[in-house]
Design an enzyme around this catalytic site. Structure first.
Site, PDB file in Angstrom:
ATOM      1  N   SER A 190       0.844  -1.124  -0.078  1.00  0.00           N
ATOM      2  CA  SER A 190       0.083  -0.101   0.064  1.00  0.00           C
ATOM      3  C   SER A 190       0.969   1.253   0.066  1.00  0.00           C
ATOM      4  O   SER A 190       1.761   1.369  -1.045  1.00  0.00           O
ATOM      5  CB  SER A 190      -1.091   0.005   1.139  1.00  0.00           C
ATOM      6  OG  SER A 190      -2.003   0.879   1.133  1.00  0.00           O
ATOM      7  N   ASP A 390      -8.334  -6.168  -5.102  1.00  0.00           N
ATOM      8  CA  ASP A 390      -8.451  -4.922  -4.497  1.00  0.00           C
ATOM      9  C   ASP A 390      -8.695  -3.590  -5.191  1.00  0.00           C
ATOM     10  O   ASP A 390      -8.404  -3.501  -6.424  1.00  0.00           O
ATOM     11  CB  ASP A 390      -6.810  -4.732  -3.868  1.00  0.00           C
ATOM     12  CG  ASP A 390      -6.573  -3.374  -3.337  1.00  0.00           C
ATOM     13  OD1 ASP A 390      -7.540  -2.910  -2.665  1.00  0.00           O
ATOM     14  OD2 ASP A 390      -5.513  -3.017  -3.422  1.00  0.00           O
ATOM     15  N   HIS A 452      -6.256  -6.842  -1.200  1.00  0.00           N
ATOM     16  CA  HIS A 452      -5.262  -5.622  -0.671  1.00  0.00           C
ATOM     17  C   HIS A 452      -4.198  -6.325  -0.015  1.00  0.00           C
ATOM     18  O   HIS A 452      -3.215  -5.734  -0.173  1.00  0.00           O
ATOM     19  CB  HIS A 452      -6.099  -4.602   0.001  1.00  0.00           C
ATOM     20  CG  HIS A 452      -4.945  -3.205   0.317  1.00  0.00           C
ATOM     21  ND1 HIS A 452      -4.703  -2.530  -0.848  1.00  0.00           N
ATOM     22  CD2 HIS A 452      -4.385  -2.883   1.244  1.00  0.00           C
ATOM     23  CE1 HIS A 452      -3.840  -1.488  -0.341  1.00  0.00           C
ATOM     24  NE2 HIS A 452      -3.673  -1.770   1.045  1.00  0.00           N
TER      25      HIS A 452
END
Length: 632
Positions: A190, A390, A452
């Site tokens: 991320s 995601d 994710h």
């Protein structure tokens, strides 16, 4: 360098360099408070961990390291020593995103050796990354997770972050020099997609400044970024494209037309500020997708895994489900004490810090995508991977940034002008796992049916990916590797099958030992039976002969010499060397069944030298800010 300690001063005195009086020594200690408070590795040793599975505790260290003395800035780390060494010694540094989200997400929900069964019980993670690499989890920037800093002293820019991280590593390696020569990989997900390239660049700059042998150059061997927020200029526009591809929004619908208006505004903002990392108008695209695709129960898509739904407006903030156990566990007083948390830190653990996130705006920083070409060209391999479900940091944006990036004489995955590297099908244990693509030092992996947080969903597949990237070679430790194939071809053995508490190789070795033991016992039993039969026969002969003699010489008392010698010979055989058949089994053969790498400690220096307590018995080795999340 560490400050001088009393014990090291004593060794100098022995060498005749100086003779210090007790008075001078006392005054030195009195007026040098930092001398008395200097920490050693023993101060970070984790002696017990509440809720850990039965058996020897994994070797680990945890605690705070100061990186900003002026503002009381300290970074928290949790380090696990690897369980086995394959062909090289490696350390993986793991960072979660946010900015401001704790790397304890990675430690307890993704790649660490433990996962929470409930809020007070740990269980082994089948697919943890500590199998062949030391793991170093760091809560950063300051103020994140267990890390802390004075109020109003949070940092703002990526170069500030990387400078503090280099300070952290310098001090960490002073405490644990046995790891400084390891191959180093920096991994995360991320918003760590911004942090990691900056840290990698700072390591290279630090290495380039070394002019003598007093400092060690750190062996940076690669960086790994999962579902990364790397290139906002590609990631923001990908929201709508991904929504179309996944069927969240129907192309040509009234909703689609409204969203395309927001898309147009976003693209104009990107054109005006192509190097911006955070663009408020572009974030509106995601917010509108989530708000306007709610169902009748006011359930919105989970932005981290669009296969799931969540209550609006959380839309994934309550995910993953393990969070309900992680937070209370890390806030337990006994866990805080076990992890050597500084008692001066008054606030408890929070997954993501709003204060850190709102302050770390990186307004004057370039997006990290601009650092990737130089890193690749300098010889640093880079692995980018994405879970295909995601939304917030989706694979469409990652693939677009790769396609637009120029490095090593080509654009994107070009192998020659107009010719692109093929996408290779990846299967894992007979099931489609994703695709691999590679060109000029850059590897891209797309995971099927993953969110994710790919390691959360697919721990063993993600470990297989890591092992391949690090070129782990398990050939010298044996064992059956996982059935992982690229385009149907089983490549060199780089990953073992899953087992909750060890490698499949070790389990296989144990089973082989057990089988050998039973065979040996069977042999020994057969041999013992033969000995007993012979003994009984001899004893019967002795009794028969003795009775005949007694009948012939009843008037004379005589100790039967033959009886003694035969019994002595019988007992000597039982207590002496085993018979030939039983001797075929040698316990040293069992030792040989253990591969040297399986049960061997990682480092002789690190085994017990960092545990200085005389009573210690060391264990055998044995907007959205979210989990690793991004705040675009």
């Amino acid at each position: 360098m560490l400050l001088t300690t009393p014990s090291s001063r004593g060794s100098r005195a022995q060498s005749g360099i100086a003779n210090v009086s007790w008075l001078a020594l006392s005054l030195l200690l009195l007026f040098s408070p930092t001398l008395g408070s200097a920490k050693s590795a023993a101060d970070y040793y984790v002696r017990s961990l509440p809720g850990a599975p039965e058996g020897p505790l994994l070797k680990m260290h945890a605690g705070h390291i100061e990186v900003d003395a002026q503002n009381n800035g300290n970074l928290f780390f949790w380090h696990y020593q690897n369980r086995h060494i394959a062909n090289r010694q490696r350390t993986v540094i793991w960072l979660n995103g946010g900015p401001g989200c704790s790397s304890m997400d990675g430690a307890l929900m993704e790649i660490g050796p433990y996962r929470l069964k409930d809020n007070h019980t740990l269980e082994y993670n089948n697919g943890s990354w500590d199998e062949f690499a030391n793991l170093l989890f760091v809560d950063q920037p300051v103020g994140t997770g267990f890390s802390y800093v004075n109020t109003n002293s949070y940092i703002h820019e990526l170069d500030e972050m990387s400078a503090q991280f280099i300070t952290f590593l310098e001090k960490w390696f002073q405490l644990f020099p046995e790891y400084e020569g390891d191959d180093i990989y920096i991994a995360g997900e991320s918003y760590a997609g911004q942090h990691i390239p900056y840290i990698a660049k700072a390591i290279q700059e630090r290495n380039n400044k070394i002019q003598n042998d007093q400092s060690i150059r750190w062996n940076l061997r690669g960086i790994v970024i999962g579902n990364g927020w790397i290139s906002p200029a590609q990631q923001y526009p990908s929201y709508l494209t991904f929504a179309y591809e996944e069927g969240l929004v129907t192309k040509g619908s009234s909703l689609a037309k409204d969203l395309e208006v927001y898309q147009s505004v976003c693209e104009s903002k990107i054109s005006a500020s192509p190097n911006a990392i955070n663009i408020r108008d572009c974030e509106e695209i995601l917010q509108q997708i989530l708000a306007r695709t709610k169902d009748t129960n006011k359930q919105c898509y989970n932005m981290y895994d669009v296969r799931l739904r969540d209550t609006y407006p959380s839309c994934g903030m309550n995910w993953p489900t393990d969070l309900v156990d992680v937070k209370p566990y890390l806030q337990r007083p006994d866990v805080v004490q076990a992890l050597n948390i500084n008692p001066e830190k008054k606030s408890g653990w929070e997954e993501c810090s709003g204060a850190v996130s709102s302050t770390f705006n990186a307004a004057n920083s370039l997006p990290s995508v601009q650092l990737l070409p130089e890193l690749l060209e300098s010889g640093i391999p880079i692995l980018l991977f994405s879970g295909d479900k995601d939304l917030i940091c989706n694979h469409v944006g990652t693939e677009q940034l790769i396609n637009n990036m120029k490095w090593n004489g080509g654009t994107g995955f070009e192998t020659s002008p107009g010719v692109w590297a093929p996408r290779h099908d990846w299967t894992f244990e007979g099931e489609p796992a994703g695709i691999y693509q590679y060109a000029r030092n850059l590897t891209y992996v797309l995971f099927y049916n993953a969110s994710h947080m790919v390691p959360y969903d697919l721990p063993r597949q993600s470990r297989d990916m890591l092992d391949r990237f690090m070129k782990v070679d398990i050939a010298n430790i044996g064992g059956k590797p996982a059935d992982s194939r690229i385009d149907g071809e089983k490549l060199p053995q780089t990953s073992v099958g899953g087992h909750p508490n060890s490698t499949a190789a070790e389990q296989q070795a144990k089973e082989k030992i057990k089988e050998t033991e039973w065979k040996a016992y069977a042999k020994s039993g057969e041999a013992a039976l033969i000995v007993v039969i012979i003994g009984v026969t001899v004893w019967g002969f002795f009794i028969w002969r003795s009775r005949r003699r007694n009948r012939g010489y009843q008037g004379v008392y005589q100790r039967d010499i033959g009886s003694g010698s035969i019994l002595e010979r019988f007992h000597n055989k039982r207590s002496g060397p085993a018979d030939v058949e039983a001797g075929d089994f040698d316990e040293s053969e069992l030792d040989n069944l253990h591969s040297p790498g399986l049960e061997q400690e990682h480092y002789a220096v690190g085994d017990d030298s960092d545990e200085e307590s005389p009573n210690h018995q060391p264990a055998a080795p044995p907007s959205s800010t979210k989990p690793g999340g991004a705040q675009p």
